[in-house]
Scaffold this motif. Sequence first.
Motif, PDB file in Angstrom:
ATOM      1  N   PHE A 163      73.569   4.471  33.834  1.00 22.11           N
ATOM      2  CA  PHE A 163      74.348   5.725  33.632  1.00 22.11           C
ATOM      3  C   PHE A 163      73.263   7.013  32.819  1.00 22.11           C
ATOM      4  N   VAL A 164      72.300   6.598  32.110  1.00 21.67           N
ATOM      5  CA  VAL A 164      71.396   7.532  31.622  1.00 21.67           C
ATOM      6  C   VAL A 164      70.633   8.083  32.844  1.00 21.67           C
ATOM      7  N   PRO A 230      83.096   9.728  38.956  1.00 20.73           N
ATOM      8  CA  PRO A 230      82.236   8.779  38.408  1.00 20.73           C
ATOM      9  C   PRO A 230      80.773   9.517  38.243  1.00 20.73           C
ATOM     10  N   ARG A 231      80.473  10.365  39.149  1.00 22.94           N
ATOM     11  CA  ARG A 231      79.007  11.090  38.868  1.00 22.94           C
ATOM     12  C   ARG A 231      78.995  12.066  38.036  1.00 22.94           C
ATOM     13  N   SER A 232      79.936  12.606  37.323  1.00 23.17           N
ATOM     14  CA  SER A 232      80.302  13.726  36.550  1.00 23.17           C
ATOM     15  C   SER A 232      79.332  13.471  35.407  1.00 23.17           C
ATOM     16  N   LEU A 233      78.641  14.554  34.882  1.00 26.75           N
ATOM     17  CA  LEU A 233      77.827  14.179  33.378  1.00 26.75           C
ATOM     18  C   LEU A 233      78.686  13.864  32.272  1.00 26.75           C
ATOM     19  N   ARG A 234      80.140  14.301  32.265  1.00 21.10           N
ATOM     20  CA  ARG A 234      80.901  13.723  31.041  1.00 21.10           C
ATOM     21  C   ARG A 234      81.187  12.462  31.367  1.00 21.10           C
ATOM     22  N   ALA A 235      81.634  11.986  32.452  1.00 26.02           N
ATOM     23  CA  ALA A 235      81.819  10.544  32.550  1.00 26.02           C
ATOM     24  C   ALA A 235      80.839   9.694  32.511  1.00 26.02           C
ATOM     25  N   SER A 236      79.585  10.113  32.827  1.00 29.26           N
ATOM     26  CA  SER A 236      78.290   9.356  32.615  1.00 29.26           C
ATOM     27  C   SER A 236      78.258   9.107  31.098  1.00 29.26           C
ATOM     28  N   MET A 237      78.509  10.190  30.086  1.00 27.27           N
ATOM     29  CA  MET A 237      78.349  10.071  28.890  1.00 27.27           C
ATOM     30  C   MET A 237      79.507   9.226  28.323  1.00 27.27           C
ATOM     31  N   GLU A 238      80.547   9.411  28.769  1.00 23.42           N
ATOM     32  CA  GLU A 238      81.664   8.377  28.140  1.00 23.42           C
ATOM     33  C   GLU A 238      81.298   7.073  28.500  1.00 23.42           C
ATOM     34  N   ALA A 239      80.509   6.699  29.488  1.00 26.36           N
ATOM     35  CA  ALA A 239      80.162   5.272  29.660  1.00 26.36           C
ATOM     36  C   ALA A 239      78.897   4.802  28.877  1.00 26.36           C
ATOM     37  N   ILE A 240      78.085   5.933  28.646  1.00 25.88           N
ATOM     38  CA  ILE A 240      76.985   5.500  27.838  1.00 25.88           C
ATOM     39  C   ILE A 240      77.512   5.147  26.277  1.00 25.88           C
TER      40      ILE A 240
END
Length: 305
Positions: A163-164, A230-240
């Motif tokens: 995700f990073v 799934p590949r949006s910046l916000r979704a990635s940051m939520e996962a991180i």
Amino acid sequence: MMLSRTADHLYWMSRYLERAENLARLLDVSFSLSLLPQSKGARAEMSAPLVITETLQQYNTRHDTLSAQTLFDFMALDRDNPASIVSCLKLARENAHAVRGKIPVEMWENINATWLQAKQLPSAVNVGEFFDWVKERSHLFRGVAYGTVLRGDAYSFVRLGTFVERADNTARLLDVKASLMDSGHGVDDFYAWSALLRALSAYEAYLELYREPPNAQSVTELLLLSPRLPRSLRASMEAICKILAQIEGEDSRVAQRDANAIRNELHFVRADEILRFGLHDYLNQRLIDINTLGERIYDAYLKAA
């Protein structure tokens, strides 16, 4: 808490595999746009992967001209280019080999088989088939990880690396494509935004959520601010943020603080505010934030004592 060197190998193993997939997506779109009759800036479109990976100068020192074939050879197959897809697969395999006894057999076999197949690729490989193969191998890796890895620190670091890397790639890809269009060197907006959405597997999602042709505001809203894509910046940051909350380490609160700050910014900002501020300036700041977050993660979890 697992040893920092083990965590580091797992983290970079997944980052390099995600990077290989992202490069395949980027090259696929750049090739498609450069071939469109509407394109007024084919060279600018083809050079986008070199700009994003910061290898334009290295390419120019080795090649006099920019063509689709030389770009593919350099960014996909060139083992002397550390940013190429094949180099990423090699580095992923090396990191996996270092922790072979710490990961499931199925995961090791998947990564090792990917590298062995990459070494045997012919020089005249079909471009489209190669990109599909890279994405397929990356999807298989994530499936094996989800289905076999014990839920613990190892699983957390594998997902954290993914995700990073994904957050960084999404921001870079959107930034370069937007810059090309703003400069007047890219293709018409409709084709450029549509190609970008396809690169991030977001075209079908866009059609489901929006009733208008792709444009700067709606694409920015989807790719940066949507928690559902799934590949949006916000979704990635939520996962991180969720992953970091599950791992303890030295100075872990600093990494969690920075990750949550980025997530909160993306949660409350609106797409029209981003565009008024300037999409390039906004994304440049988020890329700085993501890079700083990577340094915090290294200090908190990956740095050898």
